[in-house]
Design a protein around this motif. Sequence first.
Motif, PDB file in Angstrom:
ATOM      1  N   ASN A 107       0.694  -1.145  -0.070  1.00  0.00           N
ATOM      2  CA  ASN A 107      -0.122  -0.001  -0.026  1.00  0.00           C
ATOM      3  C   ASN A 107       0.839   1.302   0.036  1.00  0.00           C
ATOM      4  O   ASN A 107       2.073   1.076  -0.135  1.00  0.00           O
ATOM      5  CB  ASN A 107      -1.062  -0.316   1.137  1.00  0.00           C
ATOM      6  CG  ASN A 107      -0.165  -0.091   2.604  1.00  0.00           C
ATOM      7  OD1 ASN A 107       1.013   0.254   2.550  1.00  0.00           O
ATOM      8  ND2 ASN A 107      -0.914  -0.403   3.495  1.00  0.00           N
ATOM      9  N   ARG A 108       0.098   2.313   0.231  1.00  0.00           N
ATOM     10  CA  ARG A 108       1.128   3.768   0.305  1.00  0.00           C
ATOM     11  C   ARG A 108       1.979   3.795   1.243  1.00  0.00           C
ATOM     12  O   ARG A 108       3.058   4.523   1.097  1.00  0.00           O
ATOM     13  CB  ARG A 108      -0.163   4.750   0.186  1.00  0.00           C
ATOM     14  CG  ARG A 108       0.557   6.247   0.241  1.00  0.00           C
ATOM     15  CD  ARG A 108      -0.278   7.320   0.304  1.00  0.00           C
ATOM     16  NE  ARG A 108      -0.808   7.506  -0.955  1.00  0.00           N
ATOM     17  CZ  ARG A 108      -0.588   8.324  -1.946  1.00  0.00           C
ATOM     18  NH1 ARG A 108       0.766   8.893  -1.866  1.00  0.00           N
ATOM     19  NH2 ARG A 108      -0.924   8.306  -3.124  1.00  0.00           N
ATOM     20  N   ASN A 109       1.504   3.222   2.480  1.00  0.00           N
ATOM     21  CA  ASN A 109       2.624   3.432   3.394  1.00  0.00           C
ATOM     22  C   ASN A 109       3.766   2.563   3.376  1.00  0.00           C
ATOM     23  O   ASN A 109       4.823   3.236   3.545  1.00  0.00           O
ATOM     24  CB  ASN A 109       1.902   2.635   4.764  1.00  0.00           C
ATOM     25  CG  ASN A 109       2.688   2.988   5.943  1.00  0.00           C
ATOM     26  OD1 ASN A 109       3.034   3.954   6.549  1.00  0.00           O
ATOM     27  ND2 ASN A 109       3.017   1.753   6.534  1.00  0.00           N
ATOM     28  N   ALA A 110       3.605   1.572   2.860  1.00  0.00           N
ATOM     29  CA  ALA A 110       4.976   0.790   2.157  1.00  0.00           C
ATOM     30  C   ALA A 110       5.529   1.434   1.184  1.00  0.00           C
ATOM     31  O   ALA A 110       6.773   1.365   1.124  1.00  0.00           O
ATOM     32  CB  ALA A 110       4.480  -0.657   1.755  1.00  0.00           C
ATOM     33  N   TYR A 111       4.959   2.035   0.263  1.00  0.00           N
ATOM     34  CA  TYR A 111       5.786   2.902  -0.699  1.00  0.00           C
ATOM     35  C   TYR A 111       6.351   3.933  -0.318  1.00  0.00           C
ATOM     36  O   TYR A 111       7.744   4.200  -0.531  1.00  0.00           O
ATOM     37  CB  TYR A 111       4.512   3.246  -1.911  1.00  0.00           C
ATOM     38  CG  TYR A 111       5.142   4.480  -2.768  1.00  0.00           C
ATOM     39  CD1 TYR A 111       6.411   3.971  -3.624  1.00  0.00           C
ATOM     40  CD2 TYR A 111       4.860   5.672  -2.775  1.00  0.00           C
ATOM     41  CE1 TYR A 111       6.717   4.861  -4.589  1.00  0.00           C
ATOM     42  CE2 TYR A 111       5.214   6.703  -3.719  1.00  0.00           C
ATOM     43  CZ  TYR A 111       6.246   6.231  -4.728  1.00  0.00           C
ATOM     44  OH  TYR A 111       6.732   7.154  -5.525  1.00  0.00           O
ATOM     45  N   GLU A 112       5.921   4.617   0.829  1.00  0.00           N
ATOM     46  CA  GLU A 112       6.755   5.918   1.465  1.00  0.00           C
ATOM     47  C   GLU A 112       7.844   5.529   2.240  1.00  0.00           C
ATOM     48  O   GLU A 112       8.724   5.881   2.189  1.00  0.00           O
ATOM     49  CB  GLU A 112       5.518   6.711   2.516  1.00  0.00           C
ATOM     50  CG  GLU A 112       4.471   7.312   1.441  1.00  0.00           C
ATOM     51  CD  GLU A 112       3.548   7.898   2.461  1.00  0.00           C
ATOM     52  OE1 GLU A 112       3.383   7.814   3.440  1.00  0.00           O
ATOM     53  OE2 GLU A 112       2.613   8.733   1.777  1.00  0.00           O
ATOM     54  N   ASP A 113       7.496   4.437   2.876  1.00  0.00           N
ATOM     55  CA  ASP A 113       8.596   3.754   3.544  1.00  0.00           C
ATOM     56  C   ASP A 113       9.755   3.339   2.777  1.00  0.00           C
ATOM     57  O   ASP A 113      10.974   3.464   2.990  1.00  0.00           O
ATOM     58  CB  ASP A 113       8.255   2.381   4.492  1.00  0.00           C
ATOM     59  CG  ASP A 113       7.343   2.823   5.603  1.00  0.00           C
ATOM     60  OD1 ASP A 113       7.318   3.695   6.188  1.00  0.00           O
ATOM     61  OD2 ASP A 113       6.646   1.733   6.346  1.00  0.00           O
ATOM     62  N   ARG A 114       9.480   2.924   1.451  1.00  0.00           N
ATOM     63  CA  ARG A 114      10.432   2.113   0.607  1.00  0.00           C
ATOM     64  C   ARG A 114      11.256   3.400   0.015  1.00  0.00           C
ATOM     65  O   ARG A 114      12.380   3.485  -0.273  1.00  0.00           O
ATOM     66  CB  ARG A 114       9.774   1.443  -0.644  1.00  0.00           C
ATOM     67  CG  ARG A 114      10.755   0.925  -1.586  1.00  0.00           C
ATOM     68  CD  ARG A 114      11.878   0.278  -1.100  1.00  0.00           C
ATOM     69  NE  ARG A 114      12.651  -0.511  -2.130  1.00  0.00           N
ATOM     70  CZ  ARG A 114      14.039  -0.727  -1.777  1.00  0.00           C
ATOM     71  NH1 ARG A 114      14.448  -0.477  -0.584  1.00  0.00           N
ATOM     72  NH2 ARG A 114      14.814  -1.163  -2.840  1.00  0.00           N
TER      73      ARG A 114
END
Length: 222
Positions: A107-114
């Motif tokens: 999701n977006r949260n994982a994308y921002e962490d990446r």
Amino acid sequence: GHITMAANVFFVFYCLNIEIKKENNDMARKFRLPLYVVMFFAAGELITYYLNDFRETSYFIPMGTIVFIVMLASQLVSHYYQGLLEEEKMAYFKKLANTDMLTEVFNRNAYEDRLRNLEQQEFELQSTCVVMFDINNMKAINDCYGHECGDQALKACCRCILAVYGDEGSCYRIGGDEFLVLMKDVSDRLLVQARCSQLILAFRSILHPYLHSHRKECRLGE
């Protein structure tokens, strides 16, 4: 000798209580019960020794030592098992926080962490390509066929993305009908364009029933 031993035992319990009450030491709290047990057996050994006119000892000390070791071992195993459960729970919640529930991709949260991680790795950042997908006319599909069919269409899109990119990239759902892929170790722009073309063909093939009644488009950008 016995008086000195009793004084040492008293001192040990005193230090143990300080650790438990003032320091809130959980390990000291767990250690207290096995220590009580071995002290009970030691008291039995001492009583037997005095009753036999200081001539014979009994099996209280060996038995108490065995029970003490067994209790400590069981507590260590339990502590290790609880630690594993906590690690699994944390891993599960982390996965839950980084996974889109509908499509089961990131999701977006994982994308921002990446992205935050990539900012700290300049070489990997330079060789990473971002491919964005915006699937239009999802509202028309939801209105015509229902939200359940719309969800199935989104899942089909994700299957297309995963099939086309495989291990070359990671798929993220960053909005209702917005997806992106982070392609790693990309040095050939033609490869990116080829994957995009393959994806459009895959979309058209799988989503043909929806395209038949409502034109469905896909925007690609990098």
